[in-house]
Design an enzyme around this catalytic site. Structure first.
Site: not given
Ligand SMILES: N[C@H](CCC[C@H](N)C(=O)O)C(=O)O
Length: 327
Positions: A77, A228
């Site tokens: 992430c 993202c």
């Protein structure tokens, strides 16, 4: 159980950070999934795109485990890693650190502020894999580079890569961005389907000008998010491979939550991407969680003021996007 959390975001992609280094928490695997689903629920007075568990590591300065809002664990992430980078650097009082993640130990470092009072960190996005088995993507070919997937679209061309979480990327025009194609296609490959058995993060990318792109991502396990980090990094790489942007040069990556910068490094037989952007804390809080009942209570909350500075960056970004996203 009582849990201390920090609510923060990287480019508007928001997370709850839970420190298991200084707090004596001992969550089971099932509890991690349940905590993610319970606390990330946007229909509560909390809500987030995911949970960042920060743990001790026996080989790095700390370890990050990231759980999506649906309770699924991801291998990486990018926006979350910047928050973990900040938390760990401040904890060990250094400006750089190494963070153990599921598939790699990644270098992170504090950077000059994008604008004043916006804490800025750089994180390494690696490894980069194009083998479709790394996603996995079930197609009878070894890689997918700027090619059509008939089952998904007659026009769009896709590139599939893992960094190491899975990404499907296509470069589009404003008209396509404005349609519901991305939503319909993303829901298809993140439900029961033959192509992506584990789902995939789907990004639509627009080249704004040389060295400047816009990325919108439908995230596996979450849905549309403001940004993202791994997708923006992977998208930057794809635009360099297509000759739209340059390796080793800063690429401004705009998104619905603000802006980050990526630098794509072409190594001998591989790629590595630097992702640079904010790591903004919104508030500290304490929750009292009852997993048996599937309930929690927000028992303490201390608002922080950093977001005011970040909103200046957001205003600049919106002004720029308004000029570039006509059409
Ligand atoms: N939804 C992603 C994990 C979060 C990645 C994203 N928030 C980022 O900043 O890279 C996945 O399941 O692969």
């Amino acid at each position: 159980m009582e849990i201390n959390i920090i609510k923060g975001h990287g480019s508007g992609n928001d997370f709850l950070l839970i420190d298991e280094i200084t707090n004596a928490y001992s969550f089971s695997e099932t509890e991690r999934v349940e905590i993610a689903k319970l606390l990330c629920d946007r229909d509560t007075n909390l809500g987030a795109d995911g949970i960042l568990f920060v743990l001790k590591s026996d080989r790095a300065d700390g370890r990050m485990r990231v759980f999506n809002a649906d309770g699924s664990e991801a291998s990486m992430c990018g926006n979350g890693l910047r928050l973990v980078a900040r938390y760990l650097c401040e904890l060990i009082e250094k400006n750089e650190a190494v963070v153990e993640t599921m598939k790699a130990d990644l270098k992170v470092s504090k950077q000059a502020e994008l604008i004043s009072e916006v804490h800025t960190y750089q994180v390494e996005i690696s490894p980069v894999m194009f083998d479709l088995k790394a996603l996995p993507l079930k197609l009878n070919k070894p890689t997918l580079y700027n090619e059509k997937i008939q089952e998904l679209s007659d026009e769009l061309r896709f590139t599939a890569l893992a960094v190491p979480n899975p990404h499907l990327i296509t470069i589009v025009d404003v008209e396509t961005l404005r349609s519901d194609i991305q939503k319909l296609l993303s829901e298809k490959v993140n439900g029961p389907n033959e192509l992506f058995p584990d789902g995939v993060n789907v990004s639509f990318v627009k080249q704004l000008e040389k060295g400047s792109i816009y990325v919108r991502t439908f995230e596996r396990g979450v849905g549309f998010t403001n940004a993202c980090g791994t997708a923006m990094s992977a998208s930057s790489l794809v635009t360099c491979m297509q000759g739209l942007n340059d390796f080793e040069a800063v690429i401004d990556v705009y998104n619905n939550g603000g802006k980050v910068q990526c630098v794509v490094h072409q190594l001998e037989r591989d790629y590595k991407i630097d992702l640079i952007g904010n790591a903004t804390y919104l508030y500290n809080a304490e929750v009292s969680v009852n997993l048996a009942k599937g309930t929690f209570e927000l028992t303490a909350k201390t608002e922080l003021t950093e977001q005011n500075a970040y909103e200046k960056l957001q205003a600049e970004v919106q002004q720029y996007l308004n000029t570039k996203m006509k059409g």
